[in-house]
Design a protein around this motif. Structure first.
Motif, PDB file in Angstrom:
ATOM      1  N   ASP A 137      -0.794   0.341  15.456  1.00 44.62           N
ATOM      2  CA  ASP A 137      -0.112   0.597  14.360  1.00 44.62           C
ATOM      3  C   ASP A 137      -1.154   1.264  13.177  1.00 44.62           C
ATOM      4  N   TYR A 138      -0.670   2.371  12.579  1.00 45.58           N
ATOM      5  CA  TYR A 138      -1.428   2.945  11.534  1.00 45.58           C
ATOM      6  C   TYR A 138      -0.602   3.123  10.227  1.00 45.58           C
ATOM      7  N   TYR A 139      -1.399   2.657   9.067  1.00 45.56           N
ATOM      8  CA  TYR A 139      -0.906   2.834   7.617  1.00 45.56           C
ATOM      9  C   TYR A 139      -1.757   3.538   6.880  1.00 45.56           C
ATOM     10  N   PRO A 140      -1.481   4.703   6.333  1.00 45.25           N
ATOM     11  CA  PRO A 140      -2.431   5.502   5.564  1.00 45.25           C
ATOM     12  C   PRO A 140      -2.344   4.830   4.226  1.00 45.25           C
ATOM     13  N   ALA A 141      -3.352   5.209   3.525  1.00 47.56           N
ATOM     14  CA  ALA A 141      -3.720   4.428   2.108  1.00 47.56           C
ATOM     15  C   ALA A 141      -2.546   4.665   1.162  1.00 47.56           C
ATOM     16  N   ASP A 142      -2.121   5.636   1.154  1.00 45.11           N
ATOM     17  CA  ASP A 142      -0.772   5.819   0.190  1.00 45.11           C
ATOM     18  C   ASP A 142       0.349   4.967   0.687  1.00 45.11           C
ATOM     19  N   GLN A 143       0.402   4.044   1.526  1.00 47.10           N
ATOM     20  CA  GLN A 143       1.282   3.123   2.052  1.00 47.10           C
ATOM     21  C   GLN A 143       0.916   1.627   1.696  1.00 47.10           C
ATOM     22  N   GLY A 150      -4.524  -6.779 -15.729  1.00 50.11           N
ATOM     23  CA  GLY A 150      -5.552  -6.857 -16.652  1.00 50.11           C
ATOM     24  C   GLY A 150      -6.698  -6.059 -16.104  1.00 50.11           C
ATOM     25  N   PRO A 151      -8.079  -6.441 -16.124  1.00 54.79           N
ATOM     26  CA  PRO A 151      -9.065  -5.473 -15.551  1.00 54.79           C
ATOM     27  C   PRO A 151      -9.122  -5.596 -13.975  1.00 54.79           C
ATOM     28  N   ILE A 152      -8.374  -6.314 -13.421  1.00 54.93           N
ATOM     29  CA  ILE A 152      -8.367  -6.549 -11.920  1.00 54.93           C
ATOM     30  C   ILE A 152      -7.658  -5.576 -11.183  1.00 54.93           C
ATOM     31  N   HIS A 153      -8.153  -4.869 -10.256  1.00 55.63           N
ATOM     32  CA  HIS A 153      -7.196  -4.058  -9.306  1.00 55.63           C
ATOM     33  C   HIS A 153      -7.345  -4.732  -7.928  1.00 55.63           C
ATOM     34  N   PHE A 154      -5.973  -4.597  -7.413  1.00 51.56           N
ATOM     35  CA  PHE A 154      -5.607  -5.369  -6.147  1.00 51.56           C
ATOM     36  C   PHE A 154      -5.227  -4.217  -5.099  1.00 51.56           C
ATOM     37  N   LYS A 155      -5.782  -4.379  -3.823  1.00 46.66           N
ATOM     38  CA  LYS A 155      -4.988  -3.567  -2.729  1.00 46.66           C
ATOM     39  C   LYS A 155      -4.589  -4.705  -1.581  1.00 46.66           C
ATOM     40  N   LEU A 156      -3.220  -4.402  -1.268  1.00 47.35           N
ATOM     41  CA  LEU A 156      -3.099  -5.593  -0.275  1.00 47.35           C
ATOM     42  C   LEU A 156      -2.907  -4.950   1.173  1.00 47.35           C
ATOM     43  N   ALA A 157      -3.844  -5.180   1.992  1.00 43.73           N
ATOM     44  CA  ALA A 157      -3.949  -4.339   3.169  1.00 43.73           C
ATOM     45  C   ALA A 157      -3.080  -5.124   4.247  1.00 43.73           C
ATOM     46  N   ALA A 158      -2.901  -6.331   4.072  1.00 44.43           N
ATOM     47  CA  ALA A 158      -2.151  -7.078   5.165  1.00 44.43           C
ATOM     48  C   ALA A 158      -1.505  -8.370   4.649  1.00 44.43           C
ATOM     49  N   GLY A 159      -0.185  -8.487   5.264  1.00 44.03           N
ATOM     50  CA  GLY A 159       0.457  -9.751   4.999  1.00 44.03           C
ATOM     51  C   GLY A 159       1.126  -9.991   3.580  1.00 44.03           C
ATOM     52  N   GLU A 160       1.216 -11.235   3.091  1.00 41.86           N
ATOM     53  CA  GLU A 160       1.748 -11.452   1.684  1.00 41.86           C
ATOM     54  C   GLU A 160       0.765 -12.276   0.957  1.00 41.86           C
ATOM     55  N   ALA A 161       0.613 -11.720  -0.427  1.00 42.62           N
ATOM     56  CA  ALA A 161      -0.204 -12.456  -1.276  1.00 42.62           C
ATOM     57  C   ALA A 161       0.137 -11.844  -2.804  1.00 42.62           C
ATOM     58  N   PHE A 162      -0.104 -12.705  -3.713  1.00 43.02           N
ATOM     59  CA  PHE A 162       0.301 -12.240  -5.143  1.00 43.02           C
ATOM     60  C   PHE A 162       1.698 -12.093  -5.363  1.00 43.02           C
ATOM     61  N   GLY A 163       2.628 -12.401  -4.703  1.00 42.79           N
ATOM     62  CA  GLY A 163       3.901 -12.214  -4.771  1.00 42.79           C
ATOM     63  C   GLY A 163       4.464 -10.809  -4.210  1.00 42.79           C
ATOM     64  N   ARG A 164       3.479 -10.023  -3.564  1.00 44.37           N
ATOM     65  CA  ARG A 164       3.743  -8.988  -2.731  1.00 44.37           C
ATOM     66  C   ARG A 164       3.731  -8.958  -1.223  1.00 44.37           C
ATOM     67  N   LYS A 165       4.169  -7.982  -0.641  1.00 43.28           N
ATOM     68  CA  LYS A 165       4.244  -7.836   0.885  1.00 43.28           C
ATOM     69  C   LYS A 165       3.548  -6.439   1.291  1.00 43.28           C
ATOM     70  N   ALA A 166       2.680  -6.377   2.275  1.00 40.76           N
ATOM     71  CA  ALA A 166       2.213  -5.138   2.829  1.00 40.76           C
ATOM     72  C   ALA A 166       2.723  -4.485   3.957  1.00 40.76           C
ATOM     73  N   PRO A 167       3.026  -3.350   4.380  1.00 42.22           N
ATOM     74  CA  PRO A 167       3.679  -2.868   5.344  1.00 42.22           C
ATOM     75  C   PRO A 167       3.137  -3.597   6.754  1.00 42.22           C
ATOM     76  N   LEU A 168       1.709  -3.926   6.717  1.00 40.43           N
ATOM     77  CA  LEU A 168       1.374  -4.756   7.818  1.00 40.43           C
ATOM     78  C   LEU A 168       1.553  -6.278   7.668  1.00 40.43           C
ATOM     79  N   GLN A 169       2.543  -6.905   8.676  1.00 37.44           N
ATOM     80  CA  GLN A 169       2.512  -8.337   8.547  1.00 37.44           C
ATOM     81  C   GLN A 169       1.926  -9.111   9.643  1.00 37.44           C
TER      82      GLN A 169
END
Length: 292
Positions: A137-143, A150-169
């Motif tokens: 399975d492949y997920y490009p960066a724009d997905q 605040g000053p913190i930037h997040f990227k959710l690469a896999a699973g569930e965290a911070f109330g969000r879900k990634a395409p890769l579970q």
């Protein structure tokens, strides 16, 4: 934060490529379902010095590739051919048996130098999924979900965290989050993650209960209590973890399984060259002599 473990990155030389190995180690074999974490680089590659990992096998796990710089061309015995670039997520599930190669793409072999930096992670499969059909399975960066708080930037690469879900579970509850701040700030994890968690410091420094943890180190703990981390300026973390699989998994070279007999059979099958092959590739990495 109680019951924490501090791990220093250990260097391993893979030909022309240095890898810093963070997991497993003696006191902790897994964090959630994550059973193996390799830090690739940072390194400068170029003429006569490329990434060329020949055909090798896996069973019982998924490999997760995530890059900050550079590119890797993935090819596998399922027939997948995919160049993985910074911010992309490549996820190969070996199941019963797969082989693959990892190489610098041809378009980067043009005489110029380039930087290479990222992680490759093994995620153990639950026992009922260990012999599933292999897939990629492949997920490009724009997905990949990314957001600012605040000053913190997040990227959710896999699973569930911070109330969000990634395409890769994946195949069991897990998470993998890329976190960056340009200025000193506090990251609160209370109620944001489920299960065990590892904090891998990519660059910069964190301060936890008066203890400083620097780049190249990993802190492992629990998230079932209030938890705040002071991140220094220009600090990047990778957060890995999730719910433990509930059954011990064993590692033999590139094989992971809850069944030691299955590991032994995989070794025999690879030595007998019975694994499926990457189309058009005749390379072969022999299994090293392992301590019994």
């Amino acid at each position: 934060m109680n019951n924490d473990l501090l791990v220093n990155e250990r260097q391993a030389d893979l030909g022309n490529f240095m890898v810093g190995r963070l997991l497993p180690f003696r006191k902790k074999r897994q964090v959630g379902p994550f059973t193996f974490i390799d830090h690739m680089g940072p390194a400068t590659l170029g003429p006569g010095r490329y990434m060329d990992v020949d055909q090798h096998p896996h069973i019982g796990l998924s490999t997760l590739t995530y890059l900050f710089k550079g590119q890797i061309e993935h090819r596998d015995s399922v027939g997948s051919v995919q160049v993985i670039s910074p911010g992309d997520v490549g996820f190969m599930t070996s199941g019963r048996a797969v082989t693959h190669t990892e190489r610098t793409p041809q378009e980067l072999r043009d005489g110029r130098e380039f930087d290479m930096h990222g992680y490759q992670i093994w995620v153990a499969l639950p026992p009922e999924k260990e012999t599933m059909e292999p897939r990629f399975d492949y997920y490009p960066a724009d997905q990949i979900p990314n957001w600012q708080e605040g000053p913190i930037h997040f990227k959710l690469a896999a699973g569930e965290a911070f109330g969000r879900k990634a395409p890769l579970q994946g195949y069991s509850p897990l998470f993998m989050v890329d976190v960056f701040t340009a200025e000193e700030t506090t990251l609160s994890l209370a109620g944001q993650l489920r299960g065990e968690v590892a904090f891998v410091i990519v660059k910069g420094q964190i301060n936890l209960d008066g203890q400083k943890v620097d780049a190249g180190q990993m802190l492992i703990s629990k998230t079932d209590e209030q938890c705040e981390i002071c991140m220094g300026a220009d600090t990047q973390l990778m957060l890995f973890g999730g719910e433990p699989l509930g059954q011990e998994h064993y590692l033999l070279w590139n094989f992971v399984s809850s069944d030691k007999d299955r590991l032994a059979q995989a070794k025999v099958d690879w030595e007998a060259k019975k694994f499926p092959k990457v189309p058009g590739d005749s390379t072969y990495i022999p299994i090293p002599q392992l301590k019994q």
